[in-house]
Design a protein around this motif. Structure first.
Motif, PDB file in Angstrom:
ATOM      1  N   SER A  66       1.056  -4.654   0.219  1.00 60.09           N
ATOM      2  CA  SER A  66       1.883  -5.700   0.804  1.00 60.09           C
ATOM      3  C   SER A  66       1.904  -5.657   2.325  1.00 60.09           C
ATOM      4  N   ASP A  67       1.934  -6.835   2.907  1.00 57.64           N
ATOM      5  CA  ASP A  67       2.212  -6.995   4.329  1.00 57.64           C
ATOM      6  C   ASP A  67       3.708  -6.737   4.492  1.00 57.64           C
ATOM      7  N   VAL A  68       4.168  -6.553   5.722  1.00 55.23           N
ATOM      8  CA  VAL A  68       5.602  -6.403   5.953  1.00 55.23           C
ATOM      9  C   VAL A  68       6.197  -7.710   6.444  1.00 55.23           C
ATOM     10  N   ASP A  69       5.613  -8.300   7.468  1.00 56.13           N
ATOM     11  CA  ASP A  69       6.174  -9.480   8.114  1.00 56.13           C
ATOM     12  C   ASP A  69       5.777 -10.744   7.355  1.00 56.13           C
ATOM     13  N   LEU A  99       2.981  -4.042  12.201  1.00 51.90           N
ATOM     14  CA  LEU A  99       4.118  -3.326  12.790  1.00 51.90           C
ATOM     15  C   LEU A  99       3.797  -1.837  12.857  1.00 51.90           C
ATOM     16  N   GLY A 100       3.465  -1.359  14.055  1.00 50.28           N
ATOM     17  CA  GLY A 100       2.971  -0.001  14.190  1.00 50.28           C
ATOM     18  C   GLY A 100       3.900   0.996  14.855  1.00 50.28           C
ATOM     19  N   SER A 101       5.139   0.596  15.147  1.00 49.52           N
ATOM     20  CA  SER A 101       6.037   1.536  15.819  1.00 49.52           C
ATOM     21  C   SER A 101       6.433   2.677  14.884  1.00 49.52           C
ATOM     22  N   ILE A 117      -0.046   1.574   6.395  1.00 46.31           N
ATOM     23  CA  ILE A 117      -1.279   1.419   7.172  1.00 46.31           C
ATOM     24  C   ILE A 117      -1.068   0.321   8.214  1.00 46.31           C
ATOM     25  N   VAL A 118      -1.361   0.653   9.479  1.00 44.77           N
ATOM     26  CA  VAL A 118      -1.229  -0.324  10.558  1.00 44.77           C
ATOM     27  C   VAL A 118      -2.541  -1.085  10.692  1.00 44.77           C
ATOM     28  N   ASN A 126     -10.309   4.084   4.304  1.00 48.07           N
ATOM     29  CA  ASN A 126      -9.009   4.747   4.242  1.00 48.07           C
ATOM     30  C   ASN A 126      -8.109   4.051   3.218  1.00 48.07           C
ATOM     31  N   LEU A 127      -8.072   2.720   3.252  1.00 48.70           N
ATOM     32  CA  LEU A 127      -7.281   1.957   2.280  1.00 48.70           C
ATOM     33  C   LEU A 127      -7.742   2.257   0.857  1.00 48.70           C
ATOM     34  N   LEU A 128      -9.042   2.230   0.632  1.00 48.32           N
ATOM     35  CA  LEU A 128      -9.575   2.461  -0.713  1.00 48.32           C
ATOM     36  C   LEU A 128      -9.288   3.889  -1.196  1.00 48.32           C
ATOM     37  N   GLU A 129      -9.367   4.854  -0.290  1.00 47.28           N
ATOM     38  CA  GLU A 129      -9.074   6.250  -0.655  1.00 47.28           C
ATOM     39  C   GLU A 129      -7.592   6.401  -1.019  1.00 47.28           C
ATOM     40  N   ILE A 130      -6.713   5.784  -0.253  1.00 46.45           N
ATOM     41  CA  ILE A 130      -5.269   5.841  -0.545  1.00 46.45           C
ATOM     42  C   ILE A 130      -4.989   5.239  -1.922  1.00 46.45           C
TER      43      ILE A 130
END
Length: 135
Positions: A66-69, A99-101, A117-118, A126-130
């Motif tokens: 999911s996106d956040v915003d 949103l990376g803060s 993930i930012v 990285n996404l696929l490994e997670i």
């Protein structure tokens, strides 16, 4: 092209994994869906958190990206609602956001995201490994 991770990860299972992608940006939604389908995942899409939550209550999924915003219900609220639901509470959630803060990351994990993930640091491997680890 990436190696089809999904085909090797669930050797005993009948299907590669059904993912729900909640993203309001058509560009990001199309890109993420293509990446996930290219390695064998079945991907359904939702345009915001409210739509995603409705689908989660009526269809089976193995993981949420999911996106956040997003309008109507953001990714933090979606994650919080998933964690509060008895049937969905253990469903893995990966937030992929601009949103990376440090505060945003900490809040994402606090509401129950399994990974944060930012987009500016986005790496498809990285996404696929997670996702592979969470499934």
């Amino acid at each position: 092209a990436p190696e089809p991770i999904a085909a090797t990860q669930n050797k005993g299972s009948k299907r590669p994994g059904r993912l729900l992608l909640a993203e309001d940006s058509i560009t990001a939604r199309t890109l993420l869906k293509s990446i996930l389908e290219a390695v064998g995942y079945e991907v359904a899409v939702s345009v915001d958190g409210m739509d995603a939550l409705t689908r989660l209550k009526t269809e089976p999924f193995d993981l949420v990206v999911s996106d956040v915003d997003m309008p109507r219900m953001n990714g933090f609220e979606l994650t919080s609602n998933i964690r509060a639901d008895k049937k969905l509470g253990e469903l893995p959630v990966v937030l992929v956001t601009s949103l990376g803060s440090r505060q945003d990351r900490e809040y994402g994990i606090a509401v129950g995201a399994n990974a944060y993930i930012v987009k500016s640091d986005f790496d498809q491997n990285n996404l696929l490994e997670i996702i592979r680890r969470l499934l």
